[in-house]
Write an enzyme that holds these catalytic residues in place. Structure first.
Site, short mmCIF file in Angstrom:
data_model
loop_
_atom_site.label_atom_id
_atom_site.label_comp_id
_atom_site.label_asym_id
_atom_site.label_seq_id
_atom_site.Cartn_x
_atom_site.Cartn_y
_atom_site.Cartn_z
N GLN A 25 0.80 -1.22 0.00
CA GLN A 25 0.00 0.00 0.00
C GLN A 25 0.83 1.27 0.00
OE1 GLN A 25 -2.63 -1.89 3.24
NE2 GLN A 25 -4.04 -0.50 2.23
N ARG A 80 3.98 -0.16 12.98
CA ARG A 80 3.65 -1.46 12.37
C ARG A 80 3.72 -1.31 10.86
NH1 ARG A 80 -2.07 -4.27 11.24
NH2 ARG A 80 -1.11 -6.07 10.26
N HIS A 117 1.07 -9.36 4.52
CA HIS A 117 -0.10 -8.49 4.43
C HIS A 117 -0.59 -8.53 2.98
CE1 HIS A 117 -2.18 -4.84 6.46
NE2 HIS A 117 -2.79 -5.02 5.30
N ASN A 161 -1.59 -10.75 8.45
CA ASN A 161 -2.64 -9.74 8.58
C ASN A 161 -3.96 -10.29 8.05
OD1 ASN A 161 -3.57 -6.87 8.98
ND2 ASN A 161 -4.21 -7.23 6.88
N GLU A 162 -4.98 -10.28 8.87
CA GLU A 162 -6.36 -10.57 8.47
C GLU A 162 -6.51 -11.77 7.55
OE1 GLU A 162 -8.31 -7.07 7.02
OE2 GLU A 162 -8.29 -6.10 8.97
N ASN A 285 -7.99 -6.17 14.50
CA ASN A 285 -8.25 -5.01 13.65
C ASN A 285 -9.74 -4.75 13.73
OD1 ASN A 285 -5.59 -5.43 12.90
ND2 ASN A 285 -6.02 -5.87 10.75
N TYR A 287 -12.96 -2.20 12.66
CA TYR A 287 -13.48 -1.06 11.89
C TYR A 287 -14.95 -0.76 12.20
CZ TYR A 287 -9.08 -0.88 9.51
OH TYR A 287 -7.75 -0.72 9.27
N GLU A 357 -5.16 -2.55 14.29
CA GLU A 357 -5.66 -1.53 13.35
C GLU A 357 -6.99 -1.00 13.86
OE1 GLU A 357 -6.15 -2.70 9.22
OE2 GLU A 357 -4.23 -3.73 9.21
N TRP A 397 -4.82 2.75 11.94
CA TRP A 397 -4.70 2.60 10.49
C TRP A 397 -5.21 3.88 9.87
CZ3 TRP A 397 -2.25 -0.85 7.51
CH2 TRP A 397 -2.38 -0.64 6.13
N GLU A 404 -5.51 1.93 -1.33
CA GLU A 404 -6.52 1.20 -0.57
C GLU A 404 -7.09 0.05 -1.42
OE1 GLU A 404 -7.41 0.85 2.55
OE2 GLU A 404 -9.14 -0.37 2.01
N TRP A 405 -6.24 -0.88 -1.80
CA TRP A 405 -6.64 -2.13 -2.46
C TRP A 405 -7.58 -1.86 -3.64
CZ3 TRP A 405 -2.91 -5.00 -0.95
CH2 TRP A 405 -2.45 -4.95 0.37
C1 GBH Z 1 -7.84 -3.60 6.68
O1 GBH Z 1 -8.84 -4.41 6.18
C2 GBH Z 1 -6.54 -3.92 6.03
O2 GBH Z 1 -5.71 -4.67 6.89
C3 GBH Z 1 -5.80 -2.71 5.51
O3 GBH Z 1 -4.80 -3.12 4.63
C4 GBH Z 1 -6.78 -1.76 4.88
O4 GBH Z 1 -6.15 -0.71 4.21
C5 GBH Z 1 -7.68 -1.25 5.95
O5 GBH Z 1 -8.25 -2.28 6.69
C6 GBH Z 1 -8.79 -0.34 5.45
O6 GBH Z 1 -9.65 -1.00 4.58
O7 GBH Z 1 -19.35 -3.12 4.33
O8 GBH Z 1 -19.71 -2.12 6.48
O9 GBH Z 1 -19.75 -4.51 6.26
C7 GBH Z 1 -10.15 -3.99 6.49
C8 GBH Z 1 -11.15 -5.04 6.71
C9 GBH Z 1 -13.20 -5.63 5.67
C10 GBH Z 1 -13.21 -3.97 7.38
C11 GBH Z 1 -14.54 -5.22 5.24
C12 GBH Z 1 -14.60 -3.55 6.91
C13 GBH Z 1 -16.67 -4.46 5.77
C14 GBH Z 1 -17.44 -3.26 6.14
N1 GBH Z 1 -12.47 -4.59 6.33
N2 GBH Z 1 -15.31 -4.65 6.33
S1 GBH Z 1 -19.18 -3.27 5.77
#
Ligand code: GBH
Length: 443
Positions: A25, A80, A117, A161-162, A285, A287, A357, A397, A404-405
């Site tokens: 990334q 990290r 990763h 990672n994940e 991690n 979110y 994260e 993060w 961002e992938w």
């Molecule tokens: C991480 O993955 C990665 O480790 C990192 O590389 C990446 O840049 C970062 O997060 C940000 O994306 O549609 O509301 O159900 C993130 C894993 C997977 C978290 C999908 C949110 C679905 C949200 N993500 N998930 S939702």
């Protein structure tokens, strides 16, 4: 949503504060490494939202000194980053990580490398990738090479990672590299990543490492309603996200019904390799929470992805909360809920946790929404600590905006803004906010 102006509560002594990135990334310098699955996948038309590539990304290989200075000036204890396996395959590829680790140590920042990763070398993918058992052994051999070079200065290591997201998005749904759409036939990729973790941990142990973790994504799963079909679908999703990887790691067994689906003749022997003395701490991690219901009855969008038909669940939109630029709901209370339920599930078997994260996508340099997100999530984390969950660290993060992938450069997660044309770095409002918050923690 706005941040309160009150100071954050104080975290326990020795709490590790850090920021995170990953190799593909940010690094750029494709000439200095072998190809990875993300190079191949990213070059296919239509895979990356803005048609961009990570060939230059944040040009970090050339600019790492400036980036390490940003970590130091933030006042972070730790950084990290991930080691690119394809770079290690190239002649002299480990030299870069040698320099990076030296620079981090010179600036008083603790290096925390992740060994994988998502950027699997193309030559490993061509031999079957994570669907092939031998990849686990190759990963361990690579881990041995890396620790042999960096182990004199690096104490804290992360294997993977994940693996959950890499299995789901990369092998089941095909939205990430390597782009396989195997649905439940993707499960061998889960098992082989876990086996790779176990074998790599053995290699790290043999080199004297006593501080090993893994970073996996977790979040509470909320059923769309109290109806049986919704509750059952949510339970299945919860098992996949919150137990399929952590049960074998922490309990030495797969959730009911999954062990039989795993490849190889000796799943029990593999489970010992996966679970026995492989973790000194567990990385989470986090979110957002996910609302899940019965298949085919609700929304089909998942993180901008249209889910295939035939899945035994559907993902629904969560109403009533602010959304990030990625459309993910901002629900700090779900963070406390996750951590408390994780502790309750694993009890004595749970090693200390580290949040490897947490962060959000928002545009702009005056990023008040990111401040509000971090403020809310740190308060939620502190509530979990007060409830007795043993959490030892927290990584944002990400240090800076990056590739961002599948979203390319269209989503910005950084504390530092990166102009993707000039490569100019500009600390955002959230960077100043976090620097002040970290100072206050130490005062
Ligand atoms: C991480 O993955 C990665 O480790 C990192 O590389 C990446 O840049 C970062 O997060 C940000 O994306 O549609 O509301 O159900 C993130 C894993 C997977 C978290 C999908 C949110 C679905 C949200 N993500 N998930 S939702």
């Amino acid at each position: 949503m706005t941040a309160t102006s009150d100071a954050l509560p104080t975290f326990p002594p020795g709490f590790l504060w850090g920021v995170a990135t990953s190799a593909h990334q940010i690094e750029g310098d494709v000439a200095g490494r072998a190809r990875s699955v993300w190079d191949v996948f990213g070059a296919e038309p239509g895979r990356i939202r803005d048609g961009s590539t990570a060939d230059v990304a944040c040009d970090h290989v050339a600019r790492y000194r400036e980036d390490v200075a940003l970590v130091r000036d933030l006042g972070a204890d730790a950084y990290r980053f991930s080691v690119s396996w394809p770079r290690v395959l190239a002649p002299g590829g480990l030299d870069f990580y040698d320099r990076l680790v030296d620079e981090l140590c010179a600036q008083g920042v603790r290096p925390v490398p992740t060994l994988f990763h998502w950027d699997l070398p193309t030559e490993v993918e061509e031999a079957g990738g994570w669907l092939e058992r031998d990849t686990a052994a190759r990963f361990a051999a690579y881990a041995e090479t890396v620790v042999g070079r960096l182990g004199d200065r690096v104490r804290k290591w992360i294997t993977l990672n994940e693996p959950a997201e890499h299995t789901l998005l990369g092998h089941a749904l095909g939205e990430h590299a390597p782009g396989r759409k195997l649905l439940f036939d993707a499960l061998p990729a889960a098992h082989h990543q876990l086996l790779g973790h176990g074998l790599a941990a053995q290699a790290l142990r043999a080199a004297g490492v006593t501080d090993i973790g893994i970073a996996n994504s977790h979040g509470p799963t909320w059923p769309a309603s109290g109806e049986r079909a919704d509750v059952e679908a949510a339970e299945l999703y919860d098992v996949i996200l919150n137990r399929l990887f952590s049960d074998p790691l922490l309990l030495g067994r797969y959730p009911d019904g999954f062990g039989e689906l795993m490849p190889g003749g000796d799943v029990d022997g593999d489970l010992r390799t996966i679970s026995e003395s492989t973790l000194d701490w567990y990385g989470i991690n986090f979110y957002q929470p996910t609302k899940v219901g019965a298949p085919g009855t609700g929304d089909v969008e998942f993180s901008g992805v249209t889910l295939p038909s035939g899945l035994p669940f559907s993902v629904r939109h969560i109403e009533g909360h602010p959304l990030t630029d990625f459309g993910w709901p901002v629900v700090p209370g779900a963070f406390t809920e996750l951590l408390v339920s994780f502790r309750d599930r694993y009890g004595d078997r749970l090693p200390p946790l580290v949040i490897t994260e947490n962060g959000c996508a928002y545009d702009g340099i005056d990023d008040q929404e990111r401040i509000a997100y971090l403020d809310g999530h740190l308060r939620a984390l502190h509530r979990a600590v007060e409830a007795g969950v043993d959490v030892r660290g927290y990584f944002v993060w990400s240090l800076m905006d990056n590739f961002e992938w599948a979203e390319g450069y269209t989503k910005r997660f950084g504390l530092v803004h990166v102009d993707h044309t000039t490569q100019e770095r500009t600390p955002k409002a959230s960077y100043g906010w976090l620097r002040d918050a970290l100072r206050a923690q130490r005062a």
